[in-house]
Motif scaffolding. Structure first.
Motif, PDB file in Angstrom:
ATOM      1  N   ARG A   1      -3.295  14.207   1.764  1.00 35.99           N
ATOM      2  CA  ARG A   1      -1.725  14.267   1.467  1.00 35.99           C
ATOM      3  C   ARG A   1      -1.997  12.925  -0.205  1.00 35.99           C
ATOM      4  O   ARG A   1      -3.320  13.297  -0.787  1.00 35.99           O
ATOM      5  CB  ARG A   1      -1.054  12.429   2.336  1.00 35.99           C
ATOM      6  CG  ARG A   1      -0.632  12.634   2.806  1.00 35.99           C
ATOM      7  CD  ARG A   1       0.232  13.321   3.445  1.00 35.99           C
ATOM      8  NE  ARG A   1       1.510  13.366   2.530  1.00 35.99           N
ATOM      9  CZ  ARG A   1       2.671  12.745   3.383  1.00 35.99           C
ATOM     10  NH1 ARG A   1       2.309  11.542   3.987  1.00 35.99           N
ATOM     11  NH2 ARG A   1       3.698  12.262   2.388  1.00 35.99           N
ATOM     12  N   SER A   2      -1.089  13.357  -1.658  1.00 39.07           N
ATOM     13  CA  SER A   2      -1.821  12.590  -2.590  1.00 39.07           C
ATOM     14  C   SER A   2      -1.159  11.370  -3.144  1.00 39.07           C
ATOM     15  O   SER A   2       0.095  11.440  -2.302  1.00 39.07           O
ATOM     16  CB  SER A   2      -0.557  14.070  -3.402  1.00 39.07           C
ATOM     17  OG  SER A   2      -0.882  15.290  -3.162  1.00 39.07           O
ATOM     18  N   TYR A   3      -2.191   9.905  -3.329  1.00 36.24           N
ATOM     19  CA  TYR A   3      -1.661   9.152  -2.786  1.00 36.24           C
ATOM     20  C   TYR A   3      -1.027   8.426  -4.931  1.00 36.24           C
ATOM     21  O   TYR A   3      -1.750   9.151  -5.234  1.00 36.24           O
ATOM     22  CB  TYR A   3      -2.817   8.259  -2.891  1.00 36.24           C
ATOM     23  CG  TYR A   3      -3.305   8.698  -1.451  1.00 36.24           C
ATOM     24  CD1 TYR A   3      -2.874   7.652   0.284  1.00 36.24           C
ATOM     25  CD2 TYR A   3      -4.134   9.812  -0.416  1.00 36.24           C
ATOM     26  CE1 TYR A   3      -3.198   7.659   1.245  1.00 36.24           C
ATOM     27  CE2 TYR A   3      -3.812  10.328   0.842  1.00 36.24           C
ATOM     28  CZ  TYR A   3      -3.599   9.215   2.053  1.00 36.24           C
ATOM     29  OH  TYR A   3      -3.710   8.962   3.119  1.00 36.24           O
ATOM     30  N   ASN A   4      -0.618   7.967  -4.319  1.00 34.82           N
ATOM     31  CA  ASN A   4      -0.434   7.008  -5.525  1.00 34.82           C
ATOM     32  C   ASN A   4      -1.035   5.593  -5.506  1.00 34.82           C
ATOM     33  O   ASN A   4      -0.328   5.046  -6.691  1.00 34.82           O
ATOM     34  CB  ASN A   4       1.620   6.746  -5.380  1.00 34.82           C
ATOM     35  CG  ASN A   4       2.323   7.711  -5.590  1.00 34.82           C
ATOM     36  OD1 ASN A   4       2.163   8.524  -6.310  1.00 34.82           O
ATOM     37  ND2 ASN A   4       2.843   7.883  -3.962  1.00 34.82           N
TER      38      ASN A   4
ATOM     39  N   GLY B   1      -4.372  12.023  -6.141  1.00 31.64           N
ATOM     40  CA  GLY B   1      -3.003  11.787  -6.897  1.00 31.64           C
ATOM     41  C   GLY B   1      -3.462  12.673  -7.995  1.00 31.64           C
ATOM     42  O   GLY B   1      -2.097  12.179  -9.054  1.00 31.64           O
TER      43      GLY B   1
ATOM     44  N   ASP C   1      -9.662  11.035  -1.691  1.00 30.85           N
ATOM     45  CA  ASP C   1      -8.657  11.813  -2.155  1.00 30.85           C
ATOM     46  C   ASP C   1      -7.822  11.102  -3.118  1.00 30.85           C
ATOM     47  O   ASP C   1      -8.956  11.043  -4.479  1.00 30.85           O
ATOM     48  CB  ASP C   1      -7.253  10.677  -1.219  1.00 30.85           C
ATOM     49  CG  ASP C   1      -7.267  10.410   0.285  1.00 30.85           C
ATOM     50  OD1 ASP C   1      -6.839  11.053   0.952  1.00 30.85           O
ATOM     51  OD2 ASP C   1      -7.762   9.038   0.803  1.00 30.85           O
TER      52      ASP C   1
ATOM     53  N   SER D   1       1.335   3.546  -0.045  1.00 25.89           N
ATOM     54  CA  SER D   1       1.593   4.577  -0.997  1.00 25.89           C
ATOM     55  C   SER D   1       2.028   5.920  -1.056  1.00 25.89           C
ATOM     56  O   SER D   1       2.812   6.463  -2.096  1.00 25.89           O
ATOM     57  CB  SER D   1       0.343   4.681  -2.141  1.00 25.89           C
ATOM     58  OG  SER D   1      -0.674   5.524  -1.554  1.00 25.89           O
ATOM     59  N   ILE D   2       1.844   5.569   0.380  1.00 27.84           N
ATOM     60  CA  ILE D   2       2.624   7.659   0.478  1.00 27.84           C
ATOM     61  C   ILE D   2       4.035   7.651   0.787  1.00 27.84           C
ATOM     62  O   ILE D   2       4.875   6.855   1.831  1.00 27.84           O
ATOM     63  CB  ILE D   2       2.080   8.519   1.028  1.00 27.84           C
ATOM     64  CG1 ILE D   2       1.078   7.879   2.351  1.00 27.84           C
ATOM     65  CG2 ILE D   2      -0.161   8.965   0.365  1.00 27.84           C
ATOM     66  CD1 ILE D   2       1.049   8.975   3.403  1.00 27.84           C
TER      67      ILE D   2
ATOM     68  N   ARG E   1       6.275  12.548   5.357  1.00 30.05           N
ATOM     69  CA  ARG E   1       5.454  14.130   4.694  1.00 30.05           C
ATOM     70  C   ARG E   1       7.116  15.062   4.019  1.00 30.05           C
ATOM     71  O   ARG E   1       8.420  15.178   4.685  1.00 30.05           O
ATOM     72  CB  ARG E   1       5.210  14.574   5.588  1.00 30.05           C
ATOM     73  CG  ARG E   1       3.931  16.027   5.953  1.00 30.05           C
ATOM     74  CD  ARG E   1       3.667  16.079   5.314  1.00 30.05           C
ATOM     75  NE  ARG E   1       2.377  16.976   4.814  1.00 30.05           N
ATOM     76  CZ  ARG E   1       1.399  16.879   4.191  1.00 30.05           C
ATOM     77  NH1 ARG E   1       0.304  16.078   4.185  1.00 30.05           N
ATOM     78  NH2 ARG E   1       0.404  18.121   4.540  1.00 30.05           N
TER      79      ARG E   1
ATOM     80  N   GLY F   1      -7.378   7.026  -0.407  1.00 26.50           N
ATOM     81  CA  GLY F   1      -6.441   5.970  -0.692  1.00 26.50           C
ATOM     82  C   GLY F   1      -5.595   5.190   0.654  1.00 26.50           C
ATOM     83  O   GLY F   1      -5.814   4.951   1.773  1.00 26.50           O
TER      84      GLY F   1
END
Length: 197
Positions: A18-21, A144, A142, A180-181, A184, A176
């Protein structure tokens, strides 16, 4: 090279990545940054151009300087990540081709043609940015990746002494934080966006 990766490896790199914030407090070491580069540098680029130039913002000072060039939404992501990375491109990459692609005079292909160099630097540094993401994931980290920044401001802040280097995109890097994600998002089936001709 024909061996298929395990499902666990494919999940880590693609399906479950995933892309993490935001990130946990676990640090990212300089050795890990080197390890990412030592993987991503093997990804193919046209004529082995390798135009990407990375700035690994690990200090608070560097992250603050980068955050000041981004949208308000992205500023805390950059400041709070263990490392934030500028993936830039060197439009003068052709100067290195005698070393990187020595079996022909590839430098001559680009001499005097700024438009061709800009297009090629953008295309191939974008590829390298994707390799950065894949390498980080393969090494248990990970990312972002993001837009939402003032390219001119980033270039002025980080590349004023290298006028041929321009920012492509930026990314955070760390371990990550699952909180924060988002849920999906959908990925379409093959038939929606593909044509076999």
């Amino acid at each position: 090279m024909s061996q298929i990766l395990s499902d666990d490896a494919l999940d880590a790199i693609f399906r479950k990545a995933r892309s993490y914030n935001a990130y946990t407090d676990e640090p990212v070491s300089e050795d890990q940054l080197h390890a990412i580069w030592e993987l991503m540098k093997w990804g193919p680029t046209s004529a082995n151009q390798l135009p990407a130039r990375l700035v690994w913002c690990a200090s608070d000072e560097a992250k603050d300087k980068l955050a000041a060039c981004t949208s308000q939404q992205n500023q805390p992501k950059i400041r709070n990540a263990p490392v934030s990375v500028i993936i830039a491109m060197d439009v003068e990459f052709h100067d290195h081709l005698p070393e990187l692609f020595p079996h022909t005079d590839a430098k001559a292909w680009f001499d005097g043609n700024t438009e061709l160099r800009e297009a090629s630097a953008f295309r191939n540094s974008t590829l390298q940015g994707a390799y950065f993401i894949m390498a980080a994931r393969a090494l248990g980290l990970d990312t972002g990746p993001m837009s939402g920044f003032d390219q001119g401001a980033v270039d002025k802040a980080f590349f004023a002494h290298q006028p041929g280097v321009r920012t492509n995109f930026i990314s955070t890097l760390g371990h990550g934080d699952p909180a924060s994600i988002f849920d999906r998002l959908p990925r379409p089936a093959f038939a929606k966006f593909n044509t076999i001709a």
